[in-house]
Each structure stands twice: as structure tokens, then as C-alpha cells.
Scaffold this active site. Structure first.
Site, PDB file in Angstrom:
ATOM      1  N   VAL A 281       0.869  -1.167   0.000  1.00 42.09           N
ATOM      2  CA  VAL A 281       0.000   0.000   0.000  1.00 42.09           C
ATOM      3  C   VAL A 281       0.905   1.216   0.000  1.00 42.09           C
ATOM      4  O   VAL A 281       2.010   1.191   0.533  1.00 42.09           O
ATOM      5  CB  VAL A 281      -0.974   0.014   1.195  1.00 42.09           C
ATOM      6  CG1 VAL A 281      -2.001  -1.090   1.063  1.00 42.09           C
ATOM      7  CG2 VAL A 281      -0.251  -0.101   2.515  1.00 42.09           C
ATOM      8  N   SER A 282       0.450   2.291  -0.629  1.00 40.60           N
ATOM      9  CA  SER A 282       1.344   3.420  -0.832  1.00 40.60           C
ATOM     10  C   SER A 282       1.176   4.545   0.172  1.00 40.60           C
ATOM     11  O   SER A 282       1.938   5.497   0.159  1.00 40.60           O
ATOM     12  CB  SER A 282       1.186   3.972  -2.250  1.00 40.60           C
ATOM     13  OG  SER A 282      -0.157   4.348  -2.463  1.00 40.60           O
ATOM     14  N   SER A 283       0.199   4.454   1.049  1.00 43.91           N
ATOM     15  CA  SER A 283       0.083   5.484   2.082  1.00 43.91           C
ATOM     16  C   SER A 283      -0.311   4.850   3.405  1.00 43.91           C
ATOM     17  O   SER A 283      -0.888   3.761   3.460  1.00 43.91           O
ATOM     18  CB  SER A 283      -0.932   6.558   1.677  1.00 43.91           C
ATOM     19  OG  SER A 283      -2.225   6.020   1.611  1.00 43.91           O
TER      20      SER A 283
ATOM     21  N   GLN B 250      -3.937   3.566   4.124  1.00 45.27           N
ATOM     22  CA  GLN B 250      -4.493   2.429   3.396  1.00 45.27           C
ATOM     23  C   GLN B 250      -4.282   1.146   4.191  1.00 45.27           C
ATOM     24  O   GLN B 250      -3.299   1.003   4.903  1.00 45.27           O
ATOM     25  CB  GLN B 250      -3.839   2.300   2.020  1.00 45.27           C
ATOM     26  CG  GLN B 250      -4.190   3.431   1.079  1.00 45.27           C
ATOM     27  CD  GLN B 250      -3.488   3.288  -0.246  1.00 45.27           C
ATOM     28  OE1 GLN B 250      -2.327   2.927  -0.308  1.00 45.27           O
ATOM     29  NE2 GLN B 250      -4.200   3.580  -1.322  1.00 45.27           N
TER      30      GLN B 250
END
Length: 45
Positions: A9-11, A14
Site C-alpha cells: 500500500v502506498s500510504s 491504506q
């Protein structure tokens, strides 16, 4: 042979849980996960 999965997940807000559940459903025994932006790879191990 053991199946290995990878989720990312990029943040930080999330949740990777859905990806993990899907990887478990297809038989992955080892699951690697990252909480990191794709913009920078300098913090990856």
C-alpha cells in the site's frame, strides 16, 4: 514448493488486509508487505 505473496500500500492510511486475505485464499504461506510510496525506493530493504 511454497507460495510466496507480496502486497503493498502506498500510504499509511491504506489497509493491506484485503490483499492479504486474497493471497491467503490462493495458498500463499509467506506474505511480504510494504507500506511505502512507489515514488521512492530508497527506504526499501
Amino acid at each position: 514448493m511454497r507460495k510466496t505473496g507480496y502486497c503493498r500500500v502506498s500510504s499509511s492510511d491504506q489497509n493491506p488486509r484485503r490483499q492479504i486475505v486474497q493471497l491467503e485464499e490462493i495458498g500463499c504461506e509467506m506474505i511480504y508487505q510494504e507500506h511505502i510510496s512507489g515514488a521512492s525506493t530508497s527506504r526499501r530493504d
